[in-house]
Design a protein around this motif. Structure first.
Motif, PDB file in Angstrom:
ATOM      1  N   TYR A  20      13.101  -3.571  -1.461  1.00 45.97           N
ATOM      2  CA  TYR A  20      14.176  -2.895  -0.736  1.00 45.97           C
ATOM      3  C   TYR A  20      13.589  -1.984   0.348  1.00 45.97           C
ATOM      4  N   LEU A  21      12.555  -1.235  -0.001  1.00 44.15           N
ATOM      5  CA  LEU A  21      11.948  -0.320   0.972  1.00 44.15           C
ATOM      6  C   LEU A  21      11.293  -1.069   2.125  1.00 44.15           C
ATOM      7  N   GLN A  22      10.713  -2.216   1.824  1.00 43.71           N
ATOM      8  CA  GLN A  22      10.017  -2.976   2.867  1.00 43.71           C
ATOM      9  C   GLN A  22      10.958  -3.395   3.990  1.00 43.71           C
ATOM     10  N   LYS A  23      12.251  -3.497   3.694  1.00 44.30           N
ATOM     11  CA  LYS A  23      13.223  -3.883   4.718  1.00 44.30           C
ATOM     12  C   LYS A  23      13.388  -2.813   5.796  1.00 44.30           C
ATOM     13  N   PHE A  24      12.952  -1.590   5.484  1.00 45.65           N
ATOM     14  CA  PHE A  24      13.222  -0.465   6.378  1.00 45.65           C
ATOM     15  C   PHE A  24      11.936   0.143   6.915  1.00 45.65           C
ATOM     16  N   GLN A  25      10.932  -0.697   7.146  1.00 47.26           N
ATOM     17  CA  GLN A  25       9.662  -0.181   7.644  1.00 47.26           C
ATOM     18  C   GLN A  25       9.818   0.532   8.985  1.00 47.26           C
ATOM     19  N   LYS A  26      10.741   0.068   9.810  1.00 43.06           N
ATOM     20  CA  LYS A  26      10.953   0.711  11.114  1.00 43.06           C
ATOM     21  C   LYS A  26      11.393   2.168  10.935  1.00 43.06           C
ATOM     22  N   LEU A  27      12.260   2.409   9.938  1.00 42.69           N
ATOM     23  CA  LEU A  27      12.705   3.774   9.684  1.00 42.69           C
ATOM     24  C   LEU A  27      11.557   4.638   9.162  1.00 42.69           C
ATOM     25  N   PHE A  28      10.708   4.055   8.325  1.00 38.96           N
ATOM     26  CA  PHE A  28       9.543   4.798   7.844  1.00 38.96           C
ATOM     27  C   PHE A  28       8.621   5.157   9.009  1.00 38.96           C
ATOM     28  N   LYS A  29       8.459   4.221   9.916  1.00 41.35           N
ATOM     29  CA  LYS A  29       7.585   4.449  11.069  1.00 41.35           C
ATOM     30  C   LYS A  29       8.117   5.573  11.948  1.00 41.35           C
ATOM     31  N   GLU A  30       9.438   5.690  12.041  1.00 45.34           N
ATOM     32  CA  GLU A  30      10.067   6.673  12.918  1.00 45.34           C
ATOM     33  C   GLU A  30      10.337   8.009  12.230  1.00 45.34           C
ATOM     34  N   ALA A  31      10.104   8.093  10.914  1.00 50.26           N
ATOM     35  CA  ALA A  31      10.460   9.287  10.161  1.00 50.26           C
ATOM     36  C   ALA A  31       9.558  10.472  10.484  1.00 50.26           C
ATOM     37  N   SER A  32      10.125  11.680  10.357  1.00 53.39           N
ATOM     38  CA  SER A  32       9.324  12.898  10.493  1.00 53.39           C
ATOM     39  C   SER A  32       8.738  13.317   9.153  1.00 53.39           C
ATOM     40  N   ALA A  33       9.399  12.941   8.060  1.00 47.87           N
ATOM     41  CA  ALA A  33       8.919  13.252   6.716  1.00 47.87           C
ATOM     42  C   ALA A  33       9.655  12.363   5.723  1.00 47.87           C
ATOM     43  N   ILE A  34       9.071  12.246   4.532  1.00 51.67           N
ATOM     44  CA  ILE A  34       9.648  11.441   3.466  1.00 51.67           C
ATOM     45  C   ILE A  34       9.661  12.282   2.197  1.00 51.67           C
ATOM     46  N   PHE A  35      10.750  12.181   1.439  1.00 47.77           N
ATOM     47  CA  PHE A  35      10.857  12.869   0.150  1.00 47.77           C
ATOM     48  C   PHE A  35      11.174  11.845  -0.926  1.00 47.77           C
ATOM     49  N   ILE A  36      10.505  11.962  -2.083  1.00 47.70           N
ATOM     50  CA  ILE A  36      10.810  11.088  -3.225  1.00 47.70           C
ATOM     51  C   ILE A  36      11.043  11.943  -4.465  1.00 47.70           C
ATOM     52  N   ASP A  37      11.925  11.471  -5.351  1.00 52.09           N
ATOM     53  CA  ASP A  37      12.002  12.094  -6.670  1.00 52.09           C
ATOM     54  C   ASP A  37      11.529  11.089  -7.715  1.00 52.09           C
ATOM     55  N   ALA A  38      11.116  11.597  -8.863  1.00 51.99           N
ATOM     56  CA  ALA A  38      10.438  10.772  -9.855  1.00 51.99           C
ATOM     57  C   ALA A  38      11.383   9.932 -10.705  1.00 51.99           C
ATOM     58  N   ASN A  39      12.679   9.894 -10.351  1.00 50.66           N
ATOM     59  CA  ASN A  39      13.568   8.930 -10.997  1.00 50.66           C
ATOM     60  C   ASN A  39      13.286   7.505 -10.522  1.00 50.66           C
ATOM     61  N   LEU A  40      12.585   7.370  -9.404  1.00 49.19           N
ATOM     62  CA  LEU A  40      12.184   6.057  -8.926  1.00 49.19           C
ATOM     63  C   LEU A  40      11.130   5.473  -9.858  1.00 49.19           C
ATOM     64  N   SER A  41      11.012   4.158  -9.856  1.00 47.74           N
ATOM     65  CA  SER A  41       9.968   3.531 -10.665  1.00 47.74           C
ATOM     66  C   SER A  41       8.599   3.848 -10.073  1.00 47.74           C
ATOM     67  N   GLU A  42       7.569   3.735 -10.894  1.00 51.99           N
ATOM     68  CA  GLU A  42       6.212   3.985 -10.406  1.00 51.99           C
ATOM     69  C   GLU A  42       5.867   3.055  -9.249  1.00 51.99           C
ATOM     70  N   ARG A  43       6.277   1.787  -9.333  1.00 51.64           N
ATOM     71  CA  ARG A  43       5.988   0.816  -8.277  1.00 51.64           C
ATOM     72  C   ARG A  43       6.684   1.209  -6.977  1.00 51.64           C
ATOM     73  N   THR A  44       7.914   1.693  -7.085  1.00 53.75           N
ATOM     74  CA  THR A  44       8.649   2.073  -5.883  1.00 53.75           C
ATOM     75  C   THR A  44       8.051   3.328  -5.253  1.00 53.75           C
TER      76      THR A  44
END
Length: 258
Positions: free
Chosen positions: A128-152
């Motif tokens: 799912y994340l790989q579909k949005f690589q353009k948004l990752f490239k353009e981001a100023s910062a990224i935040f994650i919480d640990a409810n995501l799977s380890e792989r994600t």
């Protein structure tokens, strides 16, 4: 963690959304029985809360989250969008239930017990994340919480590393905090509470709460984190970087549970 340049662009927030049910008794909790008190139902989820607050502070914010195809999920997305967050990339999973968090406080407002159900977050996958690589490239910062799977979480970190975007994380709970241990060296910022910090970097430091917490914050920086902020409830918070550390006392305020 190596220095990363800050730039213009949206903040990408990845993780949980759910409904919070918070109970606070008027007097002492009565084991095995119902205790008169106040109940509050509100929009929640660590990532969703962060996204809403960033948007209210004027930041362009995009939320990557998952909810069920139910009334609660629809309400969460509507409320979050109304606060200014872009929720167009949220997953609506017909096979999942929207997340929920149940907390029981004591009469002073201190958390005694909590149960969460955030299984819908499993729909946020590496693919799912790989579909949005353009948004990752353009981001100023990224935040994650640990409810995501380890792989994600690992996939998000790899994308952040590829595009040199600073990444922040919240351990969410003592149960989920260990999943962040392998990622510490890649984190620009981490925001555990005292118990979560103890899971991430066990220390036997005597002294006041703030003294112990500053030692833990410095230990996280030694593990590679850029900025470590440890929240201490009524004692405020402590912070540490490679060059400084300190304690910020809490501002006393009344909290309504009605």
């Amino acid at each position: 963690m190596s220095d990363m340049p800050f730039r213009e662009g949206p903040v990408l927030v990845l993780g949980s959304s759910g409904m919070d049910i918070i109970g606070r008794p008027h007097r002492n909790l009565v084991p095995g029985s119902s205790s008169p008190g106040s109940l509050r139902i509100a929009s929640g989820g660590v990532a969703r809360n962060v996204a809403e607050n960033l948007a209210r502070l004027g930041m362009e914010t995009i939320l990557f989250t998952a909810v069920g195809d139910d009334a609660e999920g629809k309400s969460l997305l509507e409320i979050t969008a109304a606060s200014g967050v872009d929720v167009t990339h949220a997953v609506i999973d017909p096979n999942a239930k929207t997340g929920a968090y149940l907390a029981v406080l004591d009469q002073l407002g201190t958390l005694k017990f909590a149960i969460d159900s955030m299984t819908a977050s499993a729909a946020i996958t590496p693919a799912y994340l790989q579909k949005f690589q353009k948004l990752f490239k353009e981001a100023s910062a990224i935040f994650i919480d640990a409810n995501l799977s380890e792989r994600t979480m690992l996939s998000a970190v790899k994308l952040a590393r590829r595009y040199k975007v600073p990444i922040a994380a919240d351990p969410t709970s003592t149960v989920l905090a260990p999943q962040l241990k392998p990622l510490l060296a890649d984190l620009w910022l981490i925001t555990p509470n005292e118990m979560e910090a103890e899971v991430l970097c066990p220390l036997q430091t005597p002294g006041r709460v703030s003294t112990r917490a500053i030692a833990a914050a410095r230990s996280l920086v030694s593990a590679g984190v850029g900025i470590s902020i440890i929240t201490l409830a009524e004692f405020g918070l402590v912070y540490a970087t490679n060059s400084r550390n300190g304690h910020v006392p809490a501002v006393k305020t009344a909290v309504s549970y009605t």
